[in-house]
Design a protein around this motif. Sequence first.
Motif, short mmCIF file in Angstrom:
data_model
loop_
_atom_site.label_atom_id
_atom_site.label_comp_id
_atom_site.label_asym_id
_atom_site.label_seq_id
_atom_site.Cartn_x
_atom_site.Cartn_y
_atom_site.Cartn_z
N ARG A 36 1.10 -0.79 -0.47
CA ARG A 36 0.19 -0.45 0.06
C ARG A 36 0.91 1.25 0.22
O ARG A 36 0.51 2.06 -0.63
CB ARG A 36 -0.87 0.34 0.91
N HIS A 63 -14.13 3.69 -1.15
CA HIS A 63 -12.54 4.35 0.14
C HIS A 63 -11.57 4.68 -1.36
O HIS A 63 -11.51 4.47 -2.07
CB HIS A 63 -11.69 2.64 0.74
N GLN A 66 -7.89 4.36 1.99
CA GLN A 66 -7.67 4.04 3.74
C GLN A 66 -9.41 4.43 4.46
O GLN A 66 -9.55 4.51 5.13
CB GLN A 66 -7.10 4.01 4.67
#
Length: 93
Positions: A36, A63, A66
């Motif tokens: 990520r 989303h 996050q």
Amino acid sequence: MHKKLVNLDALRTDVEAGWGLPAESYSDTDWYAAERQAIFDRSWYYFGMVQQVANPGDVMPGHAGQIPAIVTRDQGGSLHAMANICKHRGHPV
């Protein structure tokens, strides 16, 4: 950081030899966090198709990384996007 991520040269050699990634790379939270940060947090996110909010009043929750977010289409046909988080409690609205 995950122990397998520390030795990237050995990992690269294994992948180039056709072994692929270790099985835990698909479910381990450390792997996910590293990917990520290194890949996904560096670029735009695909949120959804414009057809999902084709009509005035349509709403598309999702989303952005996050962060809970929402895309809406107003009565004039314009799209709007915003973080879907309560400033007081930090919870999705």
